[in-house]
Design an enzyme around this catalytic site. Structure first.
Site, short mmCIF file in Angstrom:
data_model
loop_
_atom_site.label_atom_id
_atom_site.label_comp_id
_atom_site.label_asym_id
_atom_site.label_seq_id
_atom_site.Cartn_x
_atom_site.Cartn_y
_atom_site.Cartn_z
N LYS A 109 1.20 -0.72 -0.24
CA LYS A 109 -0.31 0.09 0.11
C LYS A 109 0.93 1.52 0.01
O LYS A 109 0.38 2.25 -0.64
CB LYS A 109 -1.01 -0.22 1.13
CG LYS A 109 -1.85 -1.07 1.06
CD LYS A 109 -2.80 -0.38 2.26
CE LYS A 109 -4.34 -1.69 2.24
NZ LYS A 109 -5.56 -1.54 1.19
N SER A 131 -8.68 -2.01 5.91
CA SER A 131 -9.26 -2.29 7.06
C SER A 131 -8.89 -2.29 8.71
O SER A 131 -9.30 -2.18 9.08
CB SER A 131 -9.83 -4.36 6.77
OG SER A 131 -10.46 -4.64 5.70
N ASN A 202 -12.98 -3.19 12.48
CA ASN A 202 -12.33 -3.82 13.21
C ASN A 202 -11.49 -3.90 14.76
O ASN A 202 -11.15 -5.76 14.57
CB ASN A 202 -11.64 -3.80 12.47
CG ASN A 202 -12.10 -4.33 10.53
OD1 ASN A 202 -13.13 -4.82 10.63
ND2 ASN A 202 -11.67 -4.24 9.44
#
Ligand code: CAA
Ligand code: NAD
Length: 295
Positions: A109, A131, A202
């Protein structure tokens, strides 16, 4: 909601065109939703197969609407034409906002985001659909972290109302406002949250998955756990089925980030099913085998 609308009214970045990086489960869903709600979107991947799958899924969802009489054929075609699948970085140039939705790996990323920033006009809003990975960690790869924040959608994107917008330490209000605005345009309910591993949802969901995995290691039958959670507890999906929907590879990476961030909450067991299935490449619905098998 009230607060989000007020913020959106003050956004001075007009989102005429969006882009999404990654045409997987999430990138495909984000592209569909953007087109469906009227904002043209470029969907970029590194694999033609992934682009074909993403477009196929969008056609299927829109086709179902036409079949049920909820959408005229012309609107379906017009919506599909708002998604531009591409393998070419040059097609991202006109996007006012970009959502990065590639694999849940901080190094990948960071590289993808740094590369984007270098090659895009100044002022493009950059976001990540990560996430679990801290926004501040991803921002370390950027020269202009003020233009960057998290934009975390939920799966399946067309059905799940929530979008978490994650403010990094250096994110500007201008960026947050623009992203809130775009989320509202997509018909979603945005909440702005602070940065930490797993953000809000999460932080709650992955300790639940970890508790479930430990139960399975201790001998619980996963299908029975699902039945109880669905039929008796009343949740739409039990944990095993939901892990198959999320993708076991993605869940495995998320579990690693969460275990580093909150070891005390992540009841890790040796040979837990998420690790075992990830190693066996049983990634869930995306490759038709996970806890369950799929046709
Ligand atoms: N993609 C798009 N649309 C879908 C879909 C999918 N995968 N699955 C179902 N739908 C659509 C159906 O086509 C149907 O559409 P219409 O209303 O237009 O007819 C509608 O959803 C209802 O379908 P169903 O009757 O089959 O399903 P349902 O009403 O029982 O609810 C659901 C579907 C909302 C997805 C429900 O099953 C649910 O809430 N599941 C839990 C999902 C969840 O927890 N997601 C979070 C995952 S974790 C995450 O995303 C975060 C992360 O970072 C990993
Ligand atoms: P996926 O495996 O379905 O798709 C990932 C896609 O990214 C693949 O098509 C791959 O070819 C592509 N890709 C890899 N490197 C790329 C690059 N450099 N440029 C462009 N495309 C590239 O994964 P997914 O489930 O869509 O997850 C994507 C992101 O969204 C992850 O960060 C994940 O944690 C997050 N997320 C996933 C869910 C979920 O339930 N699956 C929910 C919310 C957020």
């Amino acid at each position: 909601k009230g607060k989000a609308r007020k913020l959106a009214k003050h956004s001075d970045v007009e989102i005429k065109q969006a882009a999404v990086l990654g045409a997987g489960i999430m990138g495909g869903g984000i592209a569909y939703q953007s087109a469906y709600k009227g904002t043209p979107i470029v969907m970029k991947d590194i694999q033609q197969d992934a682009l074909d799958l993403g477009m196929g899924e969008a056609s299927k969802l829109l086709g179902a609407k036409v079949k049920r009489g909820h959408m005229p054929m012309e609107k379906m075609l017009a919506t599909l034409s708002k998604i531009k699948p591409t393998l070419n970085d040059a097609d991202l140039q006109n996007a006012n906002i970009i959502v990065e939705a590639v694999v849940e790996n901080p190094k990948v990323k960071q590289a993808v985001l740094a590369d984007l920033e270098k090659n895009l006009p100044e002022g493009t809003v950059l976001t990540s659909n990560t996430s679990t990975i801290c926004i501040d960690l991803l921002a370390e790869a950027l020269d202009k972290p003020e233009n960057f924040c998290g934009m975390h959608f939920f799966n399946p994107v067309p059905k799940m109302p929530l979008v978490e917008i994650i403010r990094g330490a250096k994110t500007s209000d201008k960026t947050i406002n623009a992203v809130v605005d775009y989320a509202l345009k997509l018909g979603k309910s945005p909440i702005v949250v602070n940065d930490c591993p797993g953000f809000f949802v999460n932080r709650v969901l992955f300790p639940y998955f970890a508790g479930f995995s430990k139960l399975v290691v201790e001998g619980a039958n996963f299908a029975k756990v699902d039945k109880v959670m669905e039929n008796v507890f009343g949740w739409p999906m039990g944990p095993a089925y939901l892990l198959d929907v999320v993708g076991i590879d993605t869940a495995y990476h998320c579990t690693g980030v969460m275990a580093d961030g909150f070891p005390e909450r992540m009841a890790r067991a040796e040979k837990d099913p998420v690790t075992v299935f990830a190693n066996e490449k049983r990634f869930g619905q995306k490759n038709k085998a996970g806890f369950y098998k799929y046709e």
